[in-house]
Design a protein around this motif. Structure first.
Motif, PDB file in Angstrom:
ATOM      1  N   SER A 202      37.275  -8.079  32.025  1.00 47.93           N
ATOM      2  CA  SER A 202      37.484  -9.129  33.031  1.00 47.93           C
ATOM      3  C   SER A 202      36.703  -8.780  34.272  1.00 47.93           C
ATOM      4  CB  SER A 202      38.967  -9.251  33.370  1.00 47.93           C
ATOM      5  OG  SER A 202      39.153 -10.192  34.390  1.00 47.93           O
ATOM      6  N   PRO A 203      35.531  -9.404  34.473  1.00 41.72           N
ATOM      7  CA  PRO A 203      34.678  -9.013  35.593  1.00 41.72           C
ATOM      8  C   PRO A 203      35.244  -9.498  36.923  1.00 41.72           C
ATOM      9  CG  PRO A 203      33.724 -10.877  34.419  1.00 41.72           C
ATOM     10  CD  PRO A 203      34.913 -10.460  33.632  1.00 41.72           C
TER      11      PRO A 203
ATOM     12  N   ARG B 277      49.634  -2.190  42.401  1.00 40.92           N
ATOM     13  CA  ARG B 277      48.576  -2.841  43.169  1.00 40.92           C
ATOM     14  C   ARG B 277      49.131  -4.005  43.994  1.00 40.92           C
ATOM     15  NH1 ARG B 277      42.826  -4.867  40.507  1.00 40.92           N
ATOM     16  NH2 ARG B 277      41.684  -5.027  42.482  1.00 40.92           N
ATOM     17  N   VAL B 278      50.024  -4.764  43.397  1.00 45.44           N
ATOM     18  CA  VAL B 278      50.657  -5.874  44.114  1.00 45.44           C
ATOM     19  C   VAL B 278      51.483  -5.347  45.288  1.00 45.44           C
ATOM     20  CG1 VAL B 278      52.307  -7.773  43.946  1.00 45.44           C
ATOM     21  CG2 VAL B 278      50.697  -7.354  42.078  1.00 45.44           C
TER      22      VAL B 278
ATOM     23  N   LEU C 249      42.964  -9.595  42.287  1.00 46.97           N
ATOM     24  CA  LEU C 249      43.474  -9.304  40.947  1.00 46.97           C
ATOM     25  C   LEU C 249      42.484  -9.783  39.893  1.00 46.97           C
ATOM     26  CD1 LEU C 249      47.219 -10.423  41.284  1.00 46.97           C
ATOM     27  CD2 LEU C 249      46.403  -8.069  41.073  1.00 46.97           C
ATOM     28  N   SER C 250      42.409  -9.064  38.769  1.00 48.65           N
ATOM     29  CA  SER C 250      41.589  -9.519  37.650  1.00 48.65           C
ATOM     30  C   SER C 250      42.322 -10.630  36.902  1.00 48.65           C
ATOM     31  CB  SER C 250      41.301  -8.354  36.702  1.00 48.65           C
ATOM     32  OG  SER C 250      42.483  -7.984  36.009  1.00 48.65           O
TER      33      SER C 250
ATOM     34  N   GLU D  23      45.177  -9.166  34.892  1.00 55.30           N
ATOM     35  CA  GLU D  23      46.322  -8.829  35.743  1.00 55.30           C
ATOM     36  C   GLU D  23      47.097 -10.086  36.141  1.00 55.30           C
ATOM     37  OE1 GLU D  23      44.681  -4.790  37.960  1.00 55.30           O
ATOM     38  OE2 GLU D  23      43.994  -6.759  38.626  1.00 55.30           O
ATOM     39  N   LYS D  24      46.369 -11.137  36.474  1.00 56.65           N
ATOM     40  CA  LYS D  24      47.033 -12.400  36.809  1.00 56.65           C
ATOM     41  C   LYS D  24      47.837 -12.928  35.630  1.00 56.65           C
ATOM     42  CE  LYS D  24      43.597 -14.037  40.191  1.00 56.65           C
ATOM     43  NZ  LYS D  24      42.610 -15.086  40.499  1.00 56.65           N
ATOM     44  N   ALA D  25      47.254 -12.869  34.437  1.00 58.34           N
ATOM     45  CA  ALA D  25      47.946 -13.370  33.250  1.00 58.34           C
ATOM     46  C   ALA D  25      49.228 -12.581  33.001  1.00 58.34           C
ATOM     47  CB  ALA D  25      47.021 -13.278  32.036  1.00 58.34           C
TER      48      ALA D  25
END
Length: 442
Positions: free
Chosen positions: A8-9, A30-31, A226-227, A230-232
């Protein structure tokens, strides 16, 4: 079992292959790193502007010839404005986004807080305290709602504990700062120290209100840091968490929901204890024998230092054990013990020990409470429900200083007020037993 994640770029980065649990832990870390420190800083500014009147009281009452009753009523009137506008504020936040609405809240209350420097009459004091409540309404419940956009129930107690650490941080930073401002600036420019207190401590909220517009994201989809993977992950966890919750209900059903009224009653008792501490802590320390505002400020930091240790420990224990009720009941009983023992002691050191116990217990209770209603509600029901519980309970912020101030004037000492606070907190702890464990222990 190992789980692989697709590339995931994001700025040239790719998600590394790894264990699913480790990846999830790192994502939430990270969040937390991105959101919690900034939100804590904002709430620190909010809480400082809300309760610095407790320090201003040390000079303001004699300068303006206000009685303890006038002070108590004025301190409490804040929560009437808070009560009236809190639910509409949270519903608007859910519709228009956290970024714009939280910024509006902070900028408005910063200006009103600075205006306290020009108060000369009880009426002006009452009006500004009411307007400050109107301006600030929705910030704390708005952030609590905002947390439900990012953290599922099993991770929320720890996140809320970290956020509510801003309250003891406000005491640690605000106490010495307020004492120093009143000590060092008294007479500068022909202004009393308490006037400088309001002017200077409004500045952080003003700056942070602008910063929100550039830093905060409305939700997971807007988080450019976020990538996609990560969002998913975050969205899947939130959707699964919301599957068992009430998303929508009619106004009649909402008002008839006994669980919400029980939550409001429990939090009412917690808030009464919380503001019994914050509005009267400087006065209690001065009556124990500390005269200089600078040293009063320094000593007020000690109870909050104890609280800042207690909050994350209780929150981590609650998440690890998946147990919510007794992680609220025990801190409430500890706080009640601290409040009830305080009138029996006279020395500064003994009083500080009791205040440390009371602060650790009541502030840990404040953060742990929110694991209960956020485990039950989702979507618009969460927006309205959190705000409704918070605004009804925050009426205790009106009754606590008003009743304690009246009892102090009536008896000439603080014993009756402290025992009243202690009994109320114990009653709230008993009410927690009425919450079904299976509904909240997730």
């Amino acid at each position: 079992m190992k789980t692989k994640y697709a590339a995931s770029p994001i700025g040239g980065e790719t998600t590394l292959h790894g264990d699913a649990a480790t990846f999830e832990t790192r994502t939430y870390a990270r969040v937390v790193k991105r959101l919690i420190p900034f939100l804590m800083l904002c709430y620190l500014g909010a809480y400082l502007d809300r309760v610095n009147v407790g320090f201003a009281k040390l000079q303001m009452l004699s300068d303006l010839q206000f009685s303890e009753t006038v002070y108590g009523l004025g301190a409490g009137i804040f929560f009437l404005g808070y009560f009236i506008f809190e639910v509409p504020s949270n519903v608007i936040l859910h519709r228009v986004g956290a970024k714009r609405w939280l910024a509006r809240i902070m900028l408005t209350w910063a200006v009103i807080s600075a205006c306290f420097a020009f108060v000369t009459t009880p009426t002006q004091f009452y009006v500004l305290r009411f307007l400050l409540g109107v301006a600030e309404a929705g910030f704390a419940p708005g952030v609590i709602l905002y947390m439900t956009y990012w953290f599922p129930s099993e991770r929320r107690a720890k996140a809320l504990s970290m956020f509510f650490m801003a309250i003891p941080l406000a005491g640690i930073v605000g106490g010495p700062l307020s004492g120093w401002i009143m000590h060092a600036f008294h007479g500068v420019g022909d202004l009393a120290g308490w006037k400088w207190l309001f002017l200077i401590e409004a500045l952080p909220s003003l700056c942070l209100g602008v910063a929100i517009l550039y830093y905060l994201d409305n939700g997971i989809d807007q988080a450019h840091w976020l990538s996609d993977v990560e969002k998913a992950l975050l969205k899947r966890n939130i959707e699964g968490d919301n599957a068992h919750k009430m998303e929508h209900m009619s106004i009649r059903a909402f008002m008839a929901d006994r669980r919400l009224w029980l939550m409001a009653a429990i939090y009412f008792c917690v808030v009464l204890g919380q503001y019994g501490l914050t509005f009267w802590l400087p006065t209690i320390i001065r009556k124990a024998g500390v005269a200089d505002p600078l040293w009063v400020g320094i000593y007020t930091a000690l109870p909050y230092l104890c609280a800042i240790v207690a909050l994350p420990l209780v929150g981590m224990s609650a998440d690890r054990r998946r147990e919510r009720r007794f992680h609220l009941i025990v801190p409430m009983m500890v706080a009640a013990a601290g409040f009830s023992t305080l009138p029996l002691l006279g020395s500064v050191s003994a009083s500080l020990v009791c205040l440390c116990i009371a602060a650790a217990g009541i502030l840990a209770s404040s953060s742990q409470f929110w694991a209960l209603p956020t485990a039950l509600l989702g979507g618009m029901s969460a927006a309205a429900g959190i705000a409704a519980v918070n605004c009804v309970a925050n009426l205790a912020g009106f009754f606590s200083p008003a009743i304690v101030g009246w009892l102090n004037d009536l008896t000439g000492k603080s014993t009756a007020g402290l025992l009243f606070i202690s009994a109320t907190v114990v009653f709230g702890a008993v009410l927690v037993l009425l919450v079904p464990a299976r509904s909240v222990n997730r």
